[in-house]
Scaffold this active site. Structure first.
Site, PDB file in Angstrom:
ATOM      1  CB  ILE A 154      53.126  88.179  56.468  1.00  0.00           C
ATOM      2  CG1 ILE A 154      53.666  88.901  55.229  1.00  0.00           C
ATOM      3  CG2 ILE A 154      54.284  87.790  57.390  1.00  0.00           C
ATOM      4  CD1 ILE A 154      54.571  88.062  54.343  1.00  0.00           C
ATOM      5  CB  CYS A 177      59.706  90.588  51.397  1.00  0.00           C
ATOM      6  SG  CYS A 177      58.852  91.800  50.352  1.00  0.00           S
ATOM      7  CB  THR A 178      62.420  94.402  48.874  1.00  0.00           C
ATOM      8  OG1 THR A 178      61.885  95.397  49.751  1.00  0.00           O
ATOM      9  CG2 THR A 178      61.336  93.971  47.900  1.00  0.00           C
ATOM     10  NE  ARG A 234      53.801  96.960  45.126  1.00  0.00           N
ATOM     11  CZ  ARG A 234      52.842  97.430  45.912  1.00  0.00           C
ATOM     12  NH1 ARG A 234      51.570  97.314  45.541  1.00  0.00           N
ATOM     13  NH2 ARG A 234      53.144  98.006  47.061  1.00  0.00           N
TER      14      ARG A 234
END
Length: 341
Positions: A13, A155-156, A236
């Site tokens: 990030i 992010c989600t 994942r």
């Protein structure tokens, strides 16, 4: 006035935030004056310039000793393990972007403030006692000048909350369930190796791996009316980048697929322009790599069952989209101060 930024933690990030700053042309609004990272300066410069997911950085990068140049801009490189030792006051840092993934408590944020920073923005969910948690496009206008320790959520969360808000405003959500189909991350193993989570002891490239997620709690933090009304699971998958989210919601208002897609497509070009995008092209995950939106709705996958159960598929580049929102929220924090003065 240009906002003086320091980045603490120059991993996925942190590097993407710096690249996004230059690629978006906002370096006149925000200037990175320092980066703190324990890794060697040579490696920091190399990984900024060459990235497997996002390609070669378009700007020239040069490193000498503990200085990094991007074009003509000079950035100081630090390698200090303790927040208390960081020279934020001397560097006149307005906002620290806390991207290490290690720190997330109010005490951690206050340590940055004591070191001389004006404000702190975490690149991940923080504790409940932070001043604010922001999902840009949904609640950034609630930021106040006195909010000094802020989280940019995850992010989600940034991907799914704009879509949930749109569906709730239009059709009144009663409850929902979310499945996150997330690319591999650096807390997984290249080959089988020890990890406290036994599923994450397994090679990331060879399995679909269920992992814990706090996404339901993240939804409730930003949209408190949904406390105890959403559940979430996460797996994942062996891809390098880009995430898909399967969202199912039960709504009070009877709907059809066409109504759902019309709502989301219109929002993408109006109120949520730049945050939400909409497509009906036959695309796959790699097509959304380096997409700056928080969420891209795949209209071909929208389904409605019994007029009251909506299922949507939403994509996001979990690195690049989120990095761009970090910059947006930084500017929103500065606007809150400007509006109060």
């Amino acid at each position: 006035m240009t906002i003086r930024i320091a980045i603490n933690g120059f991993g996925r990030i942190g590097r993407n935030v710096l690249r996004a700053l230059y690629e978006s042309g906002r370096q006149t609004q925000m200037r990175v004056v320092a980066i703190n990272e324990l890794a060697a300066a040579e490696g920091m410069a190399h990984l900024l310039q060459y990235d497997t997911c996002h390609g070669r950085f378009a700007w020239s990068v040069r490193q000498q000793d503990d200085w990094l140049w991007i074009g003509d801009d000079r950035i100081r490189l630090l390698h200090r393990p303790q927040i208390a030792d960081l020279p934020w006051e001397a560097l006149q840092v307005d906002v620290v972007l806390e991207c290490s993934g290690v720190y997330g408590s109010r005490a951690d944020g206050e340590a940055h403030l004591l070191a001389g920073a004006g404000k702190v923005l975490f690149s991940h969910p923080g504790g409940h006692d932070l001043d604010a948690t922001v999902v840009y496009g949904v609640n950034q206008e609630s930021l106040l000048a006195e909010h000094r320790i802020v989280s940019n959520a995850s992010c989600t969360t940034n991907c799914i909350i704009p879509v949930i808000k749109l569906l709730d405003d239009a059709f009144a959500i009663e409850s929902g369930a979310v499945t996150t189909i997330h690319s591999s991350m650096n807390d997984q193993q290249v080959i089988d190796a020890y990890h406290p989570d036994l599923r994450r002891t397994r090679a990331a490239s060879h399995s679909i791996i269920p992992v814990d997620t706090k996404l339901a709690a993240g939804i409730a933090r930003v949209l408190p009316q949904f406390r105890d009304r959403f559940e979430a699971i996460s797996v994942r998958v062996p891809t390098l980048n880009v995430t898909a989210i399967d969202l199912s919601v039960s709504v009070r208002t009877p709907v059809r697929v066409e109504q759902v897609n019309h709502l989301l497509q219109k929002a993408a070009s109006t109120a949520f322009h730049g945050i939400v995008d909409y497509t009906e092209l036959p695309l796959v995950s790699t097509d959304f790599n380096h997409d700056p939106h928080s969420a891209i709705v795949d209209g071909t996958q929208t389904r409605v069952s019994g007029r009251h159960l909506i299922k949507t598929l939403v994509w996001c580049d979990n690195e690049w989209g989120f990095a761009n929102r970090m910059l947006d929220t930084t500017l929103a924090m500065a606007r809150a101060v400007s509006n109060a003065s």
